[in-house]
Write a protein that holds these residues in place. Structure first.
Motif, mmCIF file in Angstrom:
data_model
loop_
_atom_site.group_PDB
_atom_site.id
_atom_site.type_symbol
_atom_site.label_atom_id
_atom_site.label_comp_id
_atom_site.label_asym_id
_atom_site.label_seq_id
_atom_site.Cartn_x
_atom_site.Cartn_y
_atom_site.Cartn_z
ATOM 1 N N PRO A 32 -1.727 65.181 32.597
ATOM 2 C CA PRO A 32 -1.834 63.837 32.030
ATOM 3 C C PRO A 32 -3.109 63.704 31.192
ATOM 4 N N LYS A 33 -3.344 62.525 30.639
ATOM 5 C CA LYS A 33 -4.501 62.339 29.769
ATOM 6 C C LYS A 33 -5.716 61.818 30.512
ATOM 7 N N ARG A 34 -5.613 61.636 31.832
ATOM 8 C CA ARG A 34 -6.760 61.265 32.665
ATOM 9 C C ARG A 34 -6.410 61.552 34.114
ATOM 10 N N LEU A 35 -7.442 61.858 34.903
ATOM 11 C CA LEU A 35 -7.279 62.054 36.338
ATOM 12 C C LEU A 35 -8.119 61.031 37.076
ATOM 13 N N VAL A 36 -7.555 60.460 38.139
ATOM 14 C CA VAL A 36 -8.291 59.511 38.977
ATOM 15 C C VAL A 36 -8.144 59.949 40.433
ATOM 16 N N PHE A 37 -9.281 60.227 41.071
ATOM 17 C CA PHE A 37 -9.312 60.504 42.503
ATOM 18 C C PHE A 37 -9.749 59.215 43.208
ATOM 19 N N ASP A 38 -8.829 58.621 43.953
ATOM 20 C CA ASP A 38 -9.128 57.335 44.584
ATOM 21 C C ASP A 38 -9.030 57.402 46.104
ATOM 22 N N GLY A 39 -9.130 58.623 46.659
ATOM 23 C CA GLY A 39 -9.089 58.769 48.098
ATOM 24 C C GLY A 39 -7.767 59.234 48.648
ATOM 25 N N SER A 40 -6.720 59.226 47.827
ATOM 26 C CA SER A 40 -5.397 59.594 48.316
ATOM 27 C C SER A 40 -5.152 61.094 48.284
ATOM 28 N N GLU A 41 -5.915 61.850 47.501
ATOM 29 C CA GLU A 41 -5.731 63.288 47.418
ATOM 30 C C GLU A 41 -7.035 63.968 47.018
ATOM 31 N N ARG A 42 -7.149 65.245 47.396
ATOM 32 C CA ARG A 42 -8.365 66.017 47.145
ATOM 33 C C ARG A 42 -8.205 66.982 45.974
ATOM 34 N N SER A 43 -6.996 67.175 45.506
ATOM 35 C CA SER A 43 -6.760 68.140 44.446
ATOM 36 C C SER A 43 -5.679 67.618 43.504
ATOM 37 N N GLN A 44 -5.889 67.840 42.206
ATOM 38 C CA GLN A 44 -4.895 67.465 41.209
ATOM 39 C C GLN A 44 -4.808 68.564 40.161
ATOM 40 N N GLU A 45 -3.788 68.482 39.306
ATOM 41 C CA GLU A 45 -3.564 69.512 38.303
ATOM 42 C C GLU A 45 -3.504 68.914 36.903
ATOM 43 N N ILE A 46 -3.965 69.699 35.943
ATOM 44 C CA ILE A 46 -3.857 69.378 34.524
ATOM 45 C C ILE A 46 -2.997 70.460 33.885
ATOM 46 N N ASN A 47 -2.007 70.055 33.114
ATOM 47 C CA ASN A 47 -1.099 70.998 32.470
ATOM 48 C C ASN A 47 -1.435 71.121 30.985
ATOM 49 N N LEU A 48 -1.630 72.352 30.538
ATOM 50 C CA LEU A 48 -1.919 72.641 29.142
ATOM 51 C C LEU A 48 -0.743 73.375 28.527
#
Length: 272
Positions: A32-48
């Motif tokens: 996506p065009k932004r990542l937000v960590f708000d306490g619900s998860e510890r890891s996210q992914e960015i796809n290129l």
């Protein structure tokens, strides 16, 4: 980390018809065009994905920006008063990618050392900088100008915000200073988005014309309008569409600012 080849048709469906937001510039597409960590998860992914016809190499790093009242970004080395950087609490892999044509890759971003974070918001931007491949001596492309050989090289880069939110938001929004300019070729609406509290906001602005008989017509929308901490206001203007379908000399305009697929944060009535 996932790296795979995608057909042009599959890339088209992923980035055009996906419900996730994308960011594209040059031949690099980011989702996506932004990542937000708000306490619900510890890891996210960015796809290129590389949609170009040549192999592209990108170095990945963090940069930090302050947003001006008009929405421009200026790079800073130290945080402004009320601003916190997120880079010290994030780790990611890989730090450099090489993408062949129609190739996609996943970047994993994880939270780290966040046990004693103060309440509020932390923000840094992940920066993808194109790395020029080295060419053989004498193989450079040049332009001739008055007998002088000039080697022209363009450095391409794009960044997306990564935000960490700790605790409960105390932010509230209101809209002020609405003004309608009908002297231009397309009517333009100006306003100020005022932000108070400990976290930034990101949402869509919508203008709806309400005729004297109660008929409502959407005449303008801008998606992805942000006001980042520590800014307390954002000066914004946008052109109205469908203006020829309504009478802007009668009725009123209702302007609203709402989170994407979420609640309305603020609204204001402008009497015509």
């Amino acid at each position: 980390m996932i790296k795979k080849l995608l057909s042009p048709l599959l890339l088209f469906f992923i980035f055009v018809f996906s419900g996730l937001a994308t960011n594209a510039q040059g031949d690099l597409m980011i989702m996506p065009k932004r990542l937000v960590f708000d306490g619900s998860e510890r890891s996210q992914e960015i796809n290129l994905a590389n949609t170009g016809s040549d192999t592209a190499v990108y170095a990945i790093s963090f940069v930090n920006y302050i947003m001006t009242e008009k929405g421009n970004f200026e790079q800073v080395e130290e945080p402004e008063e009320g601003q916190r950087f997120a880079e010290d609490f994030l780790r990611y892999f890989p730090r450099r990618v090489s993408l062949a044509p129609n190739e996609a890759q996943t970047i994993r971003v994880q939270l780290t050392r966040t046990g004693n974070l103060e309440q509020g918001e932390y923000r840094s931007h992940m920066y993808f900088r194109a790395v020029e491949e080295q060419t053989a001596l004498g193989a450079e492309e040049t332009e001739e100008s008055e007998g002088i050989s000039i080697n022209i090289k363009t450095v391409f880069g794009i960044s997306i915000p990564i935000i960490i939110r700790e605790g409960t938001s105390t932010t509230n929004i209101n809209l002020t200073d609405l003004a309608l300019d009908t002297e231009t070729e397309s009517p333009k609406l100006s306003l100020v988005i005022n932000r108070k509290g400990n976290m930034s906001v990101y949402g869509n602005l919508t203008a709806t014309h309400i005729a004297p008989n109660g008929t409502q017509t959407e005449v303008g929308m801008v998606k992805g309008v942000s006001v980042y901490t520590p800014n307390e206001k954002r000066i914004f203007s946008f052109q109205l569409r469908n203006a020829t379908e309504v009478d802007l000399n009668s009725g009123k305009l209702e302007v609203s600012y709402a989170e994407e697929k979420g609640e309305t944060l603020a609204s204001k009535i402008y009497e015509l």
